[in-house]
Design an enzyme around this catalytic site. Structure first.
Site, mmCIF file in Angstrom:
data_model
loop_
_atom_site.group_PDB
_atom_site.id
_atom_site.type_symbol
_atom_site.label_atom_id
_atom_site.label_comp_id
_atom_site.label_asym_id
_atom_site.label_seq_id
_atom_site.Cartn_x
_atom_site.Cartn_y
_atom_site.Cartn_z
ATOM 1 N N HIS A 163 2.828 -62.628 -17.768
ATOM 2 C CA HIS A 163 1.952 -61.468 -18.000
ATOM 3 C C HIS A 163 2.669 -60.458 -18.886
ATOM 4 C CE1 HIS A 163 -0.126 -63.128 -14.447
ATOM 5 N NE2 HIS A 163 -1.196 -62.567 -14.976
ATOM 6 N N LYS A 167 3.128 -55.111 -16.299
ATOM 7 C CA LYS A 167 2.698 -55.582 -14.986
ATOM 8 C C LYS A 167 3.711 -55.152 -13.925
ATOM 9 C CE LYS A 167 0.175 -59.063 -12.809
ATOM 10 N NZ LYS A 167 -1.238 -58.746 -12.701
#
Ligand SMILES: NC(=O)c1ccc[n+]([C@@H]2O[C@H](COP(=O)([O-])OP(=O)(O)OC[C@H]3O[C@@H](n4cnc5c(N)ncnc54)[C@H](O)[C@@H]3O)[C@@H](O)[C@H]2O)c1
Length: 245
Positions: A163, A167
């Site tokens: 990600h 994040k």
């Protein structure tokens, strides 16, 4: 002529990246209306103006007024894309107010999930909780289940998830190889969301991969789930697989 009932949807985390995209999507969806918006920032400002839609006459409210505003705005469903402690506090309040829920926040602990589920069941509302609202991921899960069923215990299973670098959760240590499923987290740049499940044998391996190219895929799935959940049997938590079935 059949009169369609309008689904009135509110957002917690309305000013965030996901929140703003969901507001735009709901506003463009026939039979849906943005009924309320909550965030810690931009309180009092019009959510339509924040999202570049012009005035929607829906001010951003402070989450401490959640119950009152949800009732006044006759909200049917609340979408929550914030952080785990906020969702753990807000979801039970919404359930108590009789509002159905779409929870997209990631990083909820098993205890937080259990107490949110209790609130949903005991207040007899319906909810979808999913860490990935993309439509293709439903198929990805089916393929993984099929592979796991057929390959049995002779194959090691490892998961790599990647990600973007903002994040909040997901960097934990790696255990020595046993019969566990190892989860490896990559954080970098603007990766929207990649998941690879590896079934590794002694002389071969199978890799099943899902890659989201744009956050729009989560937005479309979450709004689809919001429209769907209001007509489901109450007192139950559903998954994205139920929505897509
Ligand atoms: N399930 C999915 O498919 C999916 C997809 C993408 C992102 N997510 C998750 O959604 C969440 C939000 O992601 P994002 O990229 O939009 O983050 P973001 O940081 O851009 O937005 C989060 C918003 O929540 C607000 N917020 C924080 N605490 C709050 C509180 N107590 N009450 C009300 N609002 C509060 C922040 O002010 C911010 O506007 C994260 O948990 C992320 O992992 C889920």
């Amino acid at each position: 002529m059949i009169k369609m009932t309008e689904v009135r949807a509110a957002l917690v985390g309305a000013c965030g990246k996901m929140g703003q995209m969901i507001v735009r999507r709901i506003n463009a969806t026939e039979g849906m209306k943005v009924s309320a918006a909550f965030d810690l920032v931009n309180v009092g400002k019009d959510i339509g103006e924040i999202c570049g839609l012009g005035k929607l006459d829906v001010p951003v409210s402070d989450p401490k007024d959640l119950e009152k505003v949800l009732k006044e705005s006759k909200t049917d469903v609340l979408l929550d894309f914030t952080v785990a402690p906020a969702t753990a506090a807000n979801a039970p309040v919404a359930a108590k107010a009789g509002v159905n829920l779409i929870i997209g926040t990631t990083g909820l602990s098993p205890e937080q999930k259990a107490s949110i589920t209790d609130a949903i069941v005991s207040n007899n509302v319906a909810a979808v909780i999913s860490s990935n609202y993309s439509i293709g991921v439903g198929i990805f899960f089916k393929l993984c289940r099929e592979a796991a069923k057929n390959l049995g215990l002779d194959y090691d299973v490892e998961i790599i998830e990647a990600h973007h670098n903002q994040k909040k959760y997901g960097r934990e240590g790696v255990c020595p190889r046993g019969k566990e499923i190892g989860i490896h987290s990559v954080r970098g740049g603007d990766i929207v969301g990649d998941h690879t499940v590896m079934f590794i044998g002694n002389a071969e391996r199978i890799e099943i991969r899902h890659q989201a190219h744009s956050r729009e895929v989560f937005v479309a799935g979450a709004v689809m789930a919001a429209k769907w959940v209001v007509d489901q049997k109450k007192g139950k938590v559903y998954s994205m697989s139920d929505v897509l079935a």
